[in-house]
Motif scaffolding. Structure first.
Motif, mmCIF file in Angstrom:
data_model
loop_
_atom_site.group_PDB
_atom_site.id
_atom_site.type_symbol
_atom_site.label_atom_id
_atom_site.label_comp_id
_atom_site.label_asym_id
_atom_site.label_seq_id
_atom_site.Cartn_x
_atom_site.Cartn_y
_atom_site.Cartn_z
ATOM 1 N N HIS A 122 0.990 -1.282 -0.106
ATOM 2 C CA HIS A 122 0.042 -0.044 0.109
ATOM 3 C C HIS A 122 0.892 1.324 0.066
ATOM 4 O O HIS A 122 0.384 2.420 0.236
ATOM 5 N N GLN A 123 2.208 1.066 -0.294
ATOM 6 C CA GLN A 123 3.047 2.287 -0.479
ATOM 7 C C GLN A 123 2.999 3.142 0.764
ATOM 8 O O GLN A 123 2.794 4.336 0.623
ATOM 9 N N VAL A 124 3.165 2.623 1.901
ATOM 10 C CA VAL A 124 3.488 3.206 3.197
ATOM 11 C C VAL A 124 4.668 4.305 2.893
ATOM 12 O O VAL A 124 5.883 3.811 2.509
ATOM 13 N N HIS A 125 4.532 5.570 3.318
ATOM 14 C CA HIS A 125 5.765 6.500 3.132
ATOM 15 C C HIS A 125 6.700 6.280 4.172
ATOM 16 O O HIS A 125 7.651 6.726 4.214
ATOM 17 N N HIS A 126 6.452 5.916 5.360
ATOM 18 C CA HIS A 126 7.352 5.490 6.422
ATOM 19 C C HIS A 126 6.831 4.422 7.341
ATOM 20 O O HIS A 126 5.560 4.747 7.913
ATOM 21 N N LEU A 127 7.708 3.287 7.786
ATOM 22 C CA LEU A 127 7.106 2.437 8.775
ATOM 23 C C LEU A 127 8.212 2.590 9.804
ATOM 24 O O LEU A 127 9.303 2.325 9.694
ATOM 25 N N LEU A 128 7.871 2.971 11.160
ATOM 26 C CA LEU A 128 8.563 2.782 12.389
ATOM 27 C C LEU A 128 8.215 1.722 13.151
ATOM 28 O O LEU A 128 6.915 1.368 13.255
ATOM 29 N N TYR A 129 9.243 1.038 13.926
ATOM 30 C CA TYR A 129 8.779 -0.313 14.461
ATOM 31 C C TYR A 129 9.690 -0.411 15.585
ATOM 32 O O TYR A 129 10.749 0.142 15.649
ATOM 33 N N ALA A 130 9.014 -0.957 16.625
ATOM 34 C CA ALA A 130 9.752 -1.354 17.741
ATOM 35 C C ALA A 130 10.714 -2.442 17.906
ATOM 36 O O ALA A 130 10.246 -3.537 17.475
ATOM 37 N N SER A 131 11.921 -2.179 18.256
ATOM 38 C CA SER A 131 12.870 -3.151 18.339
ATOM 39 C C SER A 131 13.114 -3.118 20.007
ATOM 40 O O SER A 131 12.340 -2.537 20.590
ATOM 41 N N SER A 132 14.569 -3.520 20.272
ATOM 42 C CA SER A 132 14.670 -3.664 21.733
ATOM 43 C C SER A 132 16.314 -3.783 22.124
ATOM 44 O O SER A 132 16.849 -4.171 21.175
ATOM 45 N N SER A 133 16.410 -3.225 23.189
ATOM 46 C CA SER A 133 17.887 -3.155 23.597
ATOM 47 C C SER A 133 18.389 -4.588 23.859
ATOM 48 O O SER A 133 19.672 -4.900 23.908
ATOM 49 N N SER A 134 17.170 -5.636 23.976
ATOM 50 C CA SER A 134 17.761 -6.813 24.110
ATOM 51 C C SER A 134 18.314 -7.458 22.901
ATOM 52 O O SER A 134 19.342 -8.621 23.057
ATOM 53 N N VAL A 135 18.328 -7.016 21.779
ATOM 54 C CA VAL A 135 19.281 -7.529 20.510
ATOM 55 C C VAL A 135 20.829 -7.491 21.115
ATOM 56 O O VAL A 135 21.416 -8.110 20.248
ATOM 57 N N TYR A 136 21.147 -6.732 21.930
ATOM 58 C CA TYR A 136 22.651 -6.486 22.217
ATOM 59 C C TYR A 136 23.137 -7.507 22.997
ATOM 60 O O TYR A 136 24.364 -7.930 23.085
ATOM 61 N N GLY A 137 22.285 -8.533 23.571
ATOM 62 C CA GLY A 137 22.663 -9.607 24.446
ATOM 63 C C GLY A 137 23.595 -9.374 25.412
ATOM 64 O O GLY A 137 23.329 -8.244 26.252
ATOM 65 N N ASN A 138 24.700 -10.154 25.678
ATOM 66 C CA ASN A 138 25.525 -9.807 26.605
ATOM 67 C C ASN A 138 27.020 -9.266 25.923
ATOM 68 O O ASN A 138 28.086 -9.438 26.502
ATOM 69 N N ASN A 139 26.596 -8.065 24.997
ATOM 70 C CA ASN A 139 27.652 -7.574 24.655
ATOM 71 C C ASN A 139 28.516 -6.843 25.560
ATOM 72 O O ASN A 139 27.940 -6.164 26.399
ATOM 73 N N SER A 140 29.874 -6.928 25.671
ATOM 74 C CA SER A 140 31.017 -6.348 26.719
ATOM 75 C C SER A 140 31.226 -4.883 26.418
ATOM 76 O O SER A 140 31.352 -4.106 27.479
ATOM 77 N N LYS A 141 30.883 -4.627 25.171
ATOM 78 C CA LYS A 141 31.435 -3.237 24.637
ATOM 79 C C LYS A 141 30.412 -2.023 25.271
ATOM 80 O O LYS A 141 29.273 -2.349 24.718
ATOM 81 N N VAL A 142 30.443 -1.388 25.970
ATOM 82 C CA VAL A 142 29.469 -0.216 26.307
ATOM 83 C C VAL A 142 30.070 1.292 26.204
ATOM 84 O O VAL A 142 31.213 1.525 26.437
ATOM 85 N N PRO A 143 29.160 2.367 26.020
ATOM 86 C CA PRO A 143 27.875 1.877 25.610
ATOM 87 C C PRO A 143 27.608 1.281 24.163
ATOM 88 O O PRO A 143 28.210 1.112 23.191
ATOM 89 N N PHE A 144 26.241 0.699 24.306
ATOM 90 C CA PHE A 144 25.878 -0.008 23.123
ATOM 91 C C PHE A 144 25.419 0.955 22.069
ATOM 92 O O PHE A 144 24.766 1.751 22.014
ATOM 93 N N LEU A 236 11.309 11.690 15.497
ATOM 94 C CA LEU A 236 11.689 10.923 14.366
ATOM 95 C C LEU A 236 10.448 10.534 13.386
ATOM 96 O O LEU A 236 10.587 10.591 11.886
ATOM 97 N N TRP A 237 9.478 10.391 13.712
ATOM 98 C CA TRP A 237 7.874 10.350 12.941
ATOM 99 C C TRP A 237 7.835 11.583 12.120
ATOM 100 O O TRP A 237 7.742 11.670 10.742
ATOM 101 N N LYS A 238 8.143 12.973 12.661
ATOM 102 C CA LYS A 238 7.791 14.309 11.855
ATOM 103 C C LYS A 238 9.058 14.374 11.041
ATOM 104 O O LYS A 238 8.700 14.943 9.982
ATOM 105 N N LYS A 239 10.139 14.007 11.600
ATOM 106 C CA LYS A 239 11.249 14.077 10.392
ATOM 107 C C LYS A 239 11.144 13.399 9.114
ATOM 108 O O LYS A 239 11.585 13.701 8.304
ATOM 109 N N GLY A 240 10.606 12.404 9.493
ATOM 110 C CA GLY A 240 10.503 11.281 8.271
ATOM 111 C C GLY A 240 11.584 10.275 8.305
ATOM 112 O O GLY A 240 12.500 10.319 8.781
ATOM 113 N N PRO A 241 11.654 9.405 7.136
ATOM 114 C CA PRO A 241 12.483 8.581 7.122
ATOM 115 C C PRO A 241 13.776 8.910 6.507
ATOM 116 O O PRO A 241 13.986 9.958 5.834
ATOM 117 N N SER A 242 15.131 8.214 7.035
ATOM 118 C CA SER A 242 16.403 8.653 6.638
ATOM 119 C C SER A 242 16.429 8.215 5.213
ATOM 120 O O SER A 242 16.427 7.008 4.855
#
Length: 328
Positions: A122-144, A236-242
């Motif tokens: 349907h040719q959406v102009h911008h899709l924003l979606y929830a991810s999570s800090s959980s994707v970093y797992g036990n990465n030891s380098k901080v900040p993520f 981010l929504w008002k700014k639009g997609p990168s």
């Protein structure tokens, strides 16, 4: 009333972040179409009460349904022709993914695939979606940093969120669909989720019940207040997609950039409630990580904003809401 055409489509509108973001949009006069299946992962009364607030707005349209229902989504996109989609529906929770993995496969993978397919169709102009800090797992380098490799998730929940980012990248590549992923870091505040530690801590301490403190209180979390999160999404929504890369695809950390040790966090809760916690100290749980810490340089640069609500202020506001909500 105006037709709900060329508006904003929000999934998970009765959820914690979805409710707050929907309300912010409605307060600013935008037309919002919200969808939610009101599942019973936690108290549905809380979800219904959030939804009842949104339903008071004449510029809000609610659809009861699940994102796993492809035909339903197709019909909704056809009917409302949304210009943008903010996808906040998901099966949340790290620990629950150990008990009911199928819920995560259906909602986070099948459901997200449906959102992507409908958005490109349907040719959406911008899709924003929830991810999570959980994707970093036990990465030891901080900040993520969003530039870090995230190849070693330690829970199925984290794996589904990483998969969402890969799926979004594919649709950006194949169909030039503009997508923006939001890696949320421990969001808290009024109308929050009862399964979150701070919520259960406050409930237990208020009732004089013991609290379970994992890793003996030595974990660190980048707690991020809900109003800061909503402000970031809004900008981010008002700014639009990168569009400054070869693909219209971007990921941001949405965090406070100031991790707090769990034991110190509990101290702040005790001060606000005026009661000491009875602590049951326990080892680390499967699926948990030692620390989360967001590098938000990209976020600040893009939207000229960084989360600023302190733990002291945020917990104070939550405790005030908690007492009002559960005593009236």
């Amino acid at each position: 009333m105006k037709e709900f055409i060329k508006g904003i489509f929000i999934t998970g509108c009765a959820g914690f972040i979805g409710f707050h973001f929907s309300k912010r949009l409605l307060d600013e006069g935008f037309h919002v179409v919200g969808v939610d299946n009101i599942n019973d992962y936690y108290d549905t009364n809380l979800k219904e009460d959030r939804l009842n607030i949104l339903k008071k707005y004449t510029n809000f349209k609610f659809i009861h349904g699940s994102i796993e229902e492809k035909e339903l989504l197709d019909n909704l996109f056809e009917q409302f022709q949304p210009e943008s989609v903010v996808h906040l529906a998901a099966q949340a929770g790290v620990r629950y993914s150990l008990e009911n993995p199928q819920a995560y496969i259906q909602s986070n993978l099948v459901g997200f695939a449906n959102i992507l397919e409908c958005s490109q169709k349907h040719q959406v102009h911008h899709l924003l979606y929830a991810s999570s800090s959980s994707v970093y797992g036990n990465n030891s380098k901080v900040p993520f940093s969003v530039q870090d490799r995230v190849d070693h998730p330690v829970s199925l929940y984290a794996a589904t969120k990483k998969a969402n980012e890969l799926m979004a990248h594919t649709y950006s590549h194949l169909y030039n669909l503009p997508t923006t992923g939001l890696r949320f870091f421990t969001v808290y505040g009024p109308w929050g989720r009862p399964d979150m530690a701070y919520f259960s801590f406050i409930r237990a301490i208020s009732n004089g019940e013991p609290i379970e403190v994992y890793n003996y209180g030595k974990m660190r979390r980048d707690f991020t207040y809900i109003d800061d999160v909503v402000e970031c999404i809004m900008r981010l929504w008002k700014k639009g997609p990168s569009l400054d890369h070869s693909l219209p695809y971007k990921i941001y950390n949405i965090g406070h950039n100031q991790p707090v040790q769990l034991s110190d966090f509990i101290d702040v809760i005790e001060k606000n409630i005026g009661k000491k916690a009875v602590k049951k100290l326990l080892p680390m749980q499967p699926g948990d990580v030692l620390e989360t810490f967001a590098d938000i340089d990209d976020l600040e640069q893009e939207i000229n904003y960084k989360p600023m609500v302190s733990i002291e202020e945020g917990i104070s506001k939550f405790v005030k809401w908690y007492k009002e909500y559960y005593t009236t």
